[in-house]
Scaffold this motif. Structure first.
Motif, short mmCIF file in Angstrom:
data_model
loop_
_atom_site.label_atom_id
_atom_site.label_comp_id
_atom_site.label_asym_id
_atom_site.label_seq_id
_atom_site.Cartn_x
_atom_site.Cartn_y
_atom_site.Cartn_z
N TRP A 195 0.85 -1.20 0.01
CA TRP A 195 0.09 0.06 -0.07
C TRP A 195 0.93 1.23 0.09
CZ3 TRP A 195 -0.53 3.78 3.65
CH2 TRP A 195 -1.34 4.61 3.65
N ALA A 196 2.18 1.40 0.86
CA ALA A 196 2.89 2.38 0.66
C ALA A 196 3.47 2.85 -0.37
CB ALA A 196 3.58 2.39 2.03
N GLN A 197 4.03 1.73 -0.78
CA GLN A 197 4.74 1.93 -2.25
C GLN A 197 3.98 2.19 -3.37
OE1 GLN A 197 7.04 -2.04 -2.25
NE2 GLN A 197 8.98 -0.48 -2.22
N GLY A 198 2.64 1.52 -3.32
CA GLY A 198 1.79 2.06 -4.32
C GLY A 198 1.29 3.43 -4.38
N ARG A 199 1.55 4.21 -3.12
CA ARG A 199 1.25 5.47 -3.14
C ARG A 199 2.39 6.22 -3.27
NH1 ARG A 199 -1.03 7.32 2.06
NH2 ARG A 199 -1.96 9.07 0.83
N ALA B 274 5.28 5.98 -1.47
CA ALA B 274 5.96 6.40 -0.11
C ALA B 274 7.11 5.37 -0.18
CB ALA B 274 5.12 6.24 1.16
N PRO B 275 8.08 5.39 0.68
CA PRO B 275 8.86 4.51 1.16
C PRO B 275 8.26 3.31 1.74
CG PRO B 275 9.42 6.30 2.40
CD PRO B 275 8.44 6.60 1.45
N LEU B 276 8.75 2.11 2.09
CA LEU B 276 8.26 1.03 3.06
C LEU B 276 8.13 1.69 4.34
CD1 LEU B 276 10.37 -2.05 2.03
CD2 LEU B 276 8.07 -1.73 1.40
N GLU C 157 5.29 7.69 5.25
CA GLU C 157 5.42 8.89 5.09
C GLU C 157 4.01 9.48 4.51
OE1 GLU C 157 7.33 11.43 1.63
OE2 GLU C 157 8.72 10.01 3.07
N GLY C 158 3.42 10.34 5.05
CA GLY C 158 2.08 10.78 4.83
C GLY C 158 0.89 10.30 5.38
N ALA C 159 1.42 9.36 6.31
CA ALA C 159 0.08 8.55 6.86
C ALA C 159 0.15 8.85 8.74
CB ALA C 159 0.03 7.27 6.60
N PRO C 160 -1.02 8.65 9.18
CA PRO C 160 -0.83 8.79 10.65
C PRO C 160 -0.04 7.32 11.11
CG PRO C 160 -2.99 7.94 10.04
CD PRO C 160 -2.30 8.32 8.81
N ARG C 161 0.56 7.72 12.25
CA ARG C 161 1.25 6.52 12.79
C ARG C 161 0.47 5.43 13.27
NH1 ARG C 161 5.91 7.74 17.02
NH2 ARG C 161 7.32 8.49 15.59
N GLY C 162 0.58 4.18 13.30
CA GLY C 162 -0.02 2.92 13.71
C GLY C 162 0.71 2.41 14.81
N GLU C 163 0.00 1.74 15.79
CA GLU C 163 0.48 1.35 16.99
C GLU C 163 0.10 0.11 17.23
OE1 GLU C 163 -0.98 3.88 20.01
OE2 GLU C 163 -0.21 5.77 19.22
N GLY C 164 1.06 -0.79 17.70
CA GLY C 164 0.56 -2.34 17.91
C GLY C 164 1.25 -2.70 19.31
N ARG C 165 0.69 -3.80 19.84
CA ARG C 165 1.28 -4.43 21.07
C ARG C 165 0.74 -5.66 21.24
NH1 ARG C 165 -0.30 -2.30 27.19
NH2 ARG C 165 1.44 -0.90 26.47
N ALA C 166 2.06 -6.56 21.31
CA ALA C 166 1.91 -8.05 21.18
C ALA C 166 2.97 -8.87 22.08
CB ALA C 166 1.78 -8.40 19.92
#
Length: 66
Positions: free
Chosen positions: A1-5, A7-9, A33-42
């Motif tokens: 998705w990022a590369q398709g837009r 943006a870098p990986l 780049e250009g997207a909100p941060r994503g968060e994960g916990r595992a």
């Protein structure tokens, strides 16, 4: 998705690790780049990274869990 837009990986940063050494929990953010941060916990870094990436896609309306 990022590369398709164009943006870098995504870049992943482990921002926390807690719990006992034999059963840690990782907090990770994904940055695209250009997207909100994503968060994960595992309980593994890999799983936390996947959650963070899914969080970005969800925030962008690209993917829904369930």
């Amino acid at each position: 998705w990022a590369q398709g837009r164009g943006a870098p990986l995504p870049r992943y940063e482990t921002i926390g690790r807690h719990g006992p050494d034999h059963d840690p929990v990782f907090d990770v953010v994904a940055i695209v780049e250009g997207a909100p941060r994503g968060e994960g916990r595992a309980r593994s870094q890999r799983a936390a990274q996947k959650q963070a990436a899914a969080d970005i896609l969800s925030k962008q309306g690209v993917w829904r869990d369930g």
